[in-house]
Design a protein around this motif. Structure first.
Motif, PDB file in Angstrom:
ATOM      1  N   ILE A 190       0.819  -1.198  -0.120  1.00  0.00           N
ATOM      2  CA  ILE A 190       0.093   0.015   0.047  1.00  0.00           C
ATOM      3  C   ILE A 190       0.757   1.316  -0.058  1.00  0.00           C
ATOM      4  N   VAL A 191       1.567   1.369   1.136  1.00  0.00           N
ATOM      5  CA  VAL A 191       2.464   2.540   1.246  1.00  0.00           C
ATOM      6  C   VAL A 191       3.651   2.657   0.188  1.00  0.00           C
ATOM      7  N   GLY A 192       4.128   1.728  -0.087  1.00  0.00           N
ATOM      8  CA  GLY A 192       5.171   1.391  -1.157  1.00  0.00           C
ATOM      9  C   GLY A 192       4.726   1.745  -2.584  1.00  0.00           C
ATOM     10  N   GLY A 193       3.380   1.241  -2.776  1.00  0.00           N
ATOM     11  CA  GLY A 193       3.050   1.125  -4.044  1.00  0.00           C
ATOM     12  C   GLY A 193       2.361   2.559  -4.246  1.00  0.00           C
ATOM     13  N   MET A 194       1.838   3.333  -3.373  1.00  0.00           N
ATOM     14  CA  MET A 194       1.341   4.784  -3.442  1.00  0.00           C
ATOM     15  C   MET A 194       2.679   5.728  -3.631  1.00  0.00           C
ATOM     16  N   PHE A 195       3.678   5.549  -2.899  1.00  0.00           N
ATOM     17  CA  PHE A 195       4.959   6.400  -3.392  1.00  0.00           C
ATOM     18  C   PHE A 195       5.580   6.075  -4.638  1.00  0.00           C
ATOM     19  N   LEU A 196       5.472   4.924  -5.187  1.00  0.00           N
ATOM     20  CA  LEU A 196       5.848   4.462  -6.445  1.00  0.00           C
ATOM     21  C   LEU A 196       5.020   5.279  -7.320  1.00  0.00           C
ATOM     22  N   PRO A 198      -8.016  -1.203  -0.196  1.00  0.00           N
ATOM     23  CA  PRO A 198      -6.949  -0.084  -0.506  1.00  0.00           C
ATOM     24  C   PRO A 198      -7.133   0.381  -1.943  1.00  0.00           C
ATOM     25  N   PHE A 199      -7.747  -0.161  -2.950  1.00  0.00           N
ATOM     26  CA  PHE A 199      -7.845   0.325  -3.993  1.00  0.00           C
ATOM     27  C   PHE A 199      -8.829   1.763  -4.095  1.00  0.00           C
ATOM     28  N   ASN A 200      -9.667   2.095  -2.982  1.00  0.00           N
ATOM     29  CA  ASN A 200     -10.299   3.238  -2.827  1.00  0.00           C
ATOM     30  C   ASN A 200      -9.353   4.533  -2.761  1.00  0.00           C
ATOM     31  N   PHE A 201      -8.007   4.272  -2.664  1.00  0.00           N
ATOM     32  CA  PHE A 201      -7.274   5.423  -2.317  1.00  0.00           C
ATOM     33  C   PHE A 201      -6.034   5.237  -3.032  1.00  0.00           C
ATOM     34  N   MET A 202      -5.335   4.159  -3.335  1.00  0.00           N
ATOM     35  CA  MET A 202      -4.186   3.685  -4.015  1.00  0.00           C
ATOM     36  C   MET A 202      -3.722   4.435  -4.964  1.00  0.00           C
ATOM     37  N   TRP A 203      -4.598   4.747  -5.761  1.00  0.00           N
ATOM     38  CA  TRP A 203      -4.397   5.289  -7.354  1.00  0.00           C
ATOM     39  C   TRP A 203      -4.192   6.740  -7.282  1.00  0.00           C
ATOM     40  N   LEU A 204      -4.718   7.482  -6.357  1.00  0.00           N
ATOM     41  CA  LEU A 204      -4.547   8.939  -6.304  1.00  0.00           C
ATOM     42  C   LEU A 204      -3.280   9.804  -6.406  1.00  0.00           C
ATOM     43  N   PRO A 205      -2.303   8.879  -5.936  1.00  0.00           N
ATOM     44  CA  PRO A 205      -0.936   9.660  -6.066  1.00  0.00           C
ATOM     45  C   PRO A 205      -0.406   9.861  -7.632  1.00  0.00           C
ATOM     46  N   ILE A 206      -1.090   8.812  -8.461  1.00  0.00           N
ATOM     47  CA  ILE A 206      -0.576   8.876  -9.905  1.00  0.00           C
ATOM     48  C   ILE A 206      -0.866  10.295 -10.477  1.00  0.00           C
ATOM     49  N   LEU A 207      -2.247  10.838 -10.101  1.00  0.00           N
ATOM     50  CA  LEU A 207      -2.810  12.105 -10.469  1.00  0.00           C
ATOM     51  C   LEU A 207      -2.070  13.336  -9.920  1.00  0.00           C
ATOM     52  N   GLY A 208      -1.033  13.096  -9.048  1.00  0.00           N
ATOM     53  CA  GLY A 208      -0.304  14.099  -8.359  1.00  0.00           C
ATOM     54  C   GLY A 208      -0.568  14.475  -7.004  1.00  0.00           C
ATOM     55  N   PHE A 209      -1.477  13.784  -6.321  1.00  0.00           N
ATOM     56  CA  PHE A 209      -1.726  13.998  -4.862  1.00  0.00           C
ATOM     57  C   PHE A 209      -0.670  13.465  -3.889  1.00  0.00           C
ATOM     58  N   HIS A 210       0.146  14.006  -3.280  1.00  0.00           N
ATOM     59  CA  HIS A 210       1.151  13.470  -2.181  1.00  0.00           C
ATOM     60  C   HIS A 210       0.374  12.226  -1.505  1.00  0.00           C
ATOM     61  N   PRO A 211       1.069  11.071  -1.234  1.00  0.00           N
ATOM     62  CA  PRO A 211       0.561  10.244  -0.600  1.00  0.00           C
ATOM     63  C   PRO A 211       0.265  10.603   1.073  1.00  0.00           C
ATOM     64  N   PHE A 212       1.051  11.515   1.552  1.00  0.00           N
ATOM     65  CA  PHE A 212       0.484  11.874   2.799  1.00  0.00           C
ATOM     66  C   PHE A 212      -0.659  12.546   3.073  1.00  0.00           C
ATOM     67  N   MET A 213      -1.177  13.205   1.914  1.00  0.00           N
ATOM     68  CA  MET A 213      -2.307  13.944   1.879  1.00  0.00           C
ATOM     69  C   MET A 213      -3.510  12.811   1.884  1.00  0.00           C
ATOM     70  N   ILE A 214      -3.368  11.808   1.276  1.00  0.00           N
ATOM     71  CA  ILE A 214      -4.093  10.671   1.289  1.00  0.00           C
ATOM     72  C   ILE A 214      -4.312  10.083   2.718  1.00  0.00           C
ATOM     73  N   PHE A 215      -3.135   9.763   3.457  1.00  0.00           N
ATOM     74  CA  PHE A 215      -3.028   9.413   4.616  1.00  0.00           C
ATOM     75  C   PHE A 215      -3.784  10.298   5.813  1.00  0.00           C
ATOM     76  N   VAL A 216      -4.175  11.513   5.250  1.00  0.00           N
ATOM     77  CA  VAL A 216      -4.853  12.565   6.348  1.00  0.00           C
ATOM     78  C   VAL A 216      -6.176  12.434   5.786  1.00  0.00           C
ATOM     79  N   ILE A 217      -6.574  12.160   4.563  1.00  0.00           N
ATOM     80  CA  ILE A 217      -7.925  12.365   3.992  1.00  0.00           C
ATOM     81  C   ILE A 217      -8.670  10.848   4.313  1.00  0.00           C
ATOM     82  N   GLU A 218      -8.072   9.899   4.045  1.00  0.00           N
ATOM     83  CA  GLU A 218      -8.545   8.391   4.439  1.00  0.00           C
ATOM     84  C   GLU A 218      -8.964   8.121   5.784  1.00  0.00           C
ATOM     85  N   PRO A 219      -8.230   8.524   6.794  1.00  0.00           N
ATOM     86  CA  PRO A 219      -8.611   8.240   8.217  1.00  0.00           C
ATOM     87  C   PRO A 219      -9.727   8.963   8.601  1.00  0.00           C
ATOM     88  N   ILE A 220      -9.803  10.228   8.138  1.00  0.00           N
ATOM     89  CA  ILE A 220     -10.752  11.104   8.487  1.00  0.00           C
ATOM     90  C   ILE A 220     -12.313  10.690   7.953  1.00  0.00           C
TER      91      ILE A 220
END
Length: 305
Positions: free
Chosen positions: A65-71, A141-163
């Motif tokens: 998950i985390v590694g895939g998102m940063f990749l 995890p496919f709910n959010f894993m793809w978003l970094p490919i658009l340019g959203f930094h993974p840490f943004m997703i790590f804030v949004i997803e738990p909220i």
């Protein structure tokens, strides 16, 4: 807010699962003490399911998950900053993806074997949130894993997803505490709207897939409010599944899928059992949720006349 601040904040939010677990146990204890719960083992089965499904998340999260998102972020299509409007856009895209993946979880049988675990509870309270499949790590995890490919930094997703997950948790709160708020239903997935999603009444089947916003269900015509004089019955349409059995909850849907695949007359039919909606069969096409729902609405209209 810079990247360092976001990273620190997201780190704090990773403890959200502990907060959610505490909320579940607290509400469950209150409901048990007040004798509001009839199926007293359901909450325990849900919490044990939560603990079991956390194991593959713990083992695979950093790599898959985390590694895939940063990749993916390394190959991003756009350079997106941290301005407030990008946070709103990211949340909307995340919420729409949840809607879409959730929809697939009800329409593809192999995915239903994973997501359907969450629907097996026959009483609604916060512990239902914990009732997930041990294979959930290969689905949600496919709910959010793809978003970094658009340019959203993974840490943004790590804030949004738990909220967003915390809000989704609260939509499962017992009707003893939260009733209907009709003026909110058109904007948000309220507890009332989400109770409809968990109903096995034919008139409510496969409605309200959203997590935070109800706009997606309204846009794609899957929205349904509680119907007057139609008391919600929770669970899934299954005569043999025991919602207080950890084995049934986790594996019965898989066992039945395997039996259908094994007994199918052709390879094509075997594949259809895997990928067609629940209820499909090779004999006459079976009955799917829409058929039950349409029939229920017709009966209701006849009773009114």
């Amino acid at each position: 807010m810079n990247l360092t601040d976001i990273e620190i904040f997201s780190g704090h939010l990773q403890h959200m699962s502990v907060i959610v677990l505490i909320l579940m146990i607290a509400e469950w204890g209150i409901l048990l003490f007040s004798n509001y719960i009839e199926r007293k083992k359901e909450g325990m089965v849900s919490i044990v399911s939560y603990l079991i499904q956390s194991i593959p998340y713990f083992l695979l999260s950093k790599i898959m998950i985390v590694g895939g998102m940063f990749l993916l972020y390394e190959y991003r299509l756009f350079n997106i900053g941290f301005e407030w409007y990008y946070w709103i856009l990211a949340y909307l895209l995340y919420d729409f993806t949840v809607f879409f993946i959730h929809f697939l979880g009800h329409k593809v049988r192999v995915l239903w074997c994973i997501h359907g675990v969450h629907h097996t509870a026959e009483e609604m309270n916060l512990t239902v949130v914990a009732r997930g499949s041990i294979f959930d790590v290969f689905f949600t995890p496919f709910n959010f894993m793809w978003l970094p490919i658009l340019g959203f930094h993974p840490f943004m997703i790590f804030v949004i997803e738990p909220i967003a997950r915390l809000y989704a948790t609260l939509t499962h709160i017992s009707e003893k505490y939260v009733g209907k708020y009709k003026w909110l239903d058109r904007i948000l997935i309220t507890p009332s709207v989400h109770r409809v999603h968990h109903a096995k009444n034919h008139i409510y089947l496969d409605r309200n897939y959203g997590e935070t916003f109800s706009i997606w269900d309204q846009l794609f015509r899957t929205f349904q409010k509680e119907v007057p004089n139609e008391k919600i019955e929770y669970g899934i349409m299954h005569d043999k599944l025991n919602s207080e059995s950890l084995w049934d909850v986790q594996f019965l849907l898989w066992r039945e899928l395997w039996q259908d695949v094994k007994n199918a007359p052709t390879i094509l039919d075997s594949l259809k059992y895997i990928f067609m909606p629940p209820g499909w069969n090779h004999i006459n096409g079976g009955r799917k949720a829409k058929s039950y729902r349409d029939e229920a609405w017709k009966k209701r209209k006849v009773l009114k006349t």
